[in-house]
Design a protein around this motif. Sequence first.
Motif, short mmCIF file in Angstrom:
data_model
loop_
_atom_site.label_atom_id
_atom_site.label_comp_id
_atom_site.label_asym_id
_atom_site.label_seq_id
_atom_site.Cartn_x
_atom_site.Cartn_y
_atom_site.Cartn_z
N THR A 138 18.46 110.63 54.44
CA THR A 138 19.70 110.18 54.56
C THR A 138 20.63 110.90 55.52
N ASP A 139 21.85 110.38 56.17
CA ASP A 139 22.48 111.14 57.04
C ASP A 139 22.96 112.75 56.64
N THR A 140 23.47 112.74 55.55
CA THR A 140 23.66 114.03 55.07
C THR A 140 22.47 114.97 55.12
N GLN A 141 21.45 114.53 54.41
CA GLN A 141 20.20 115.44 54.71
C GLN A 141 19.72 115.81 55.86
N LYS A 142 19.95 114.68 56.96
CA LYS A 142 19.53 115.04 58.37
C LYS A 142 20.55 116.11 58.83
N GLN A 143 21.57 116.02 58.56
CA GLN A 143 22.56 117.08 58.98
C GLN A 143 22.47 118.37 58.53
N LEU A 144 22.22 118.41 56.97
CA LEU A 144 21.66 119.79 56.40
C LEU A 144 20.54 120.31 57.09
N ILE A 145 19.34 119.85 57.39
CA ILE A 145 18.34 120.14 58.18
C ILE A 145 18.91 120.63 59.40
N LEU A 146 19.64 119.95 60.09
CA LEU A 146 19.85 120.27 61.42
C LEU A 146 20.56 121.68 61.71
N GLU A 147 21.38 121.84 60.53
CA GLU A 147 22.15 123.06 60.66
C GLU A 147 21.32 124.16 60.28
N PHE A 173 5.68 122.20 56.80
CA PHE A 173 6.65 121.22 57.18
C PHE A 173 7.41 121.06 56.26
N HIS A 174 6.61 120.76 54.97
CA HIS A 174 7.34 120.31 53.53
C HIS A 174 8.19 121.78 53.17
N GLU A 175 7.69 122.62 53.24
CA GLU A 175 8.28 123.88 52.73
C GLU A 175 9.66 124.02 53.40
N LEU A 176 9.54 123.99 54.94
CA LEU A 176 10.69 124.03 55.75
C LEU A 176 11.80 122.88 55.33
N LEU A 177 11.58 121.74 55.13
CA LEU A 177 12.41 120.75 54.63
C LEU A 177 13.14 121.17 53.50
N LEU A 178 12.07 121.55 52.22
CA LEU A 178 12.56 122.03 50.95
C LEU A 178 13.60 123.41 51.05
N LYS A 179 13.35 124.23 51.84
CA LYS A 179 14.50 125.29 52.17
C LYS A 179 15.45 124.78 52.83
N SER A 180 15.41 123.86 53.95
CA SER A 180 16.67 123.79 54.47
C SER A 180 17.50 122.58 53.39
N LEU A 181 17.05 121.89 52.50
CA LEU A 181 17.89 121.11 51.67
C LEU A 181 18.38 121.98 50.71
N ARG A 182 18.03 122.97 50.25
CA ARG A 182 18.50 123.84 49.15
C ARG A 182 19.70 124.46 49.66
N ARG A 183 20.67 124.10 48.75
CA ARG A 183 21.78 125.03 48.82
C ARG A 183 22.21 126.05 47.95
N PRO A 184 22.69 126.89 48.48
CA PRO A 184 22.92 128.24 47.89
C PRO A 184 23.90 128.17 46.61
N LYS A 185 23.85 128.79 45.58
CA LYS A 185 24.74 128.84 44.58
C LYS A 185 26.11 129.43 45.14
N PRO A 186 27.37 128.78 44.98
CA PRO A 186 28.24 129.46 45.45
C PRO A 186 28.85 130.83 44.62
N ARG A 187 29.14 131.61 45.28
CA ARG A 187 29.36 132.96 44.53
C ARG A 187 30.88 132.91 44.08
#
Length: 134
Positions: free
Chosen positions: A47-56, A89-103
């Motif tokens: 999705t566009d939001t996933q692309k944006q997360l990975i791009l960042e 590649f798959h690991e990189l995508l998984l890491k990129s899409l994982r959101r950190p827990k808010p502190r």
Amino acid sequence: MLPAAAAFLPEITFQTSRASGPGGQNVNKVESRVELRWHLMDSEVLTDTQKQLILEKVANQLTAEGLLLLTAQDDRSQLRNKEIVLARFHELLLKSLRRPKPRKATKPSKSAVRKRLDGKKKDGEKKANRRRVE
């Protein structure tokens, strides 16, 4: 949720070349190094939001054209290197899409503050007792 790795296969291109490193005479004859090329913004799986997360997250790993390049030359086998680069590649995508827990902001307990101040007071008294008595 990330789609299965197989969903990305039509979007991925592989390029092989001669690898450096172990392999003896084989290394001069066989193209065992595998390079994975994937265009992030042209992906129809995400999705566009996933692309944006990975791009960042992977902006520094993209080329000027927006291609993600990953290579593997760990093994003497081209097939094994292809599996390795797909796993990366798959690991990189998984890491990129994982959101950190808010502190969550916390404060020290009253007893912890009191204990710290008491310790500082004792240290100050100890140092004051080292001075000369006049």
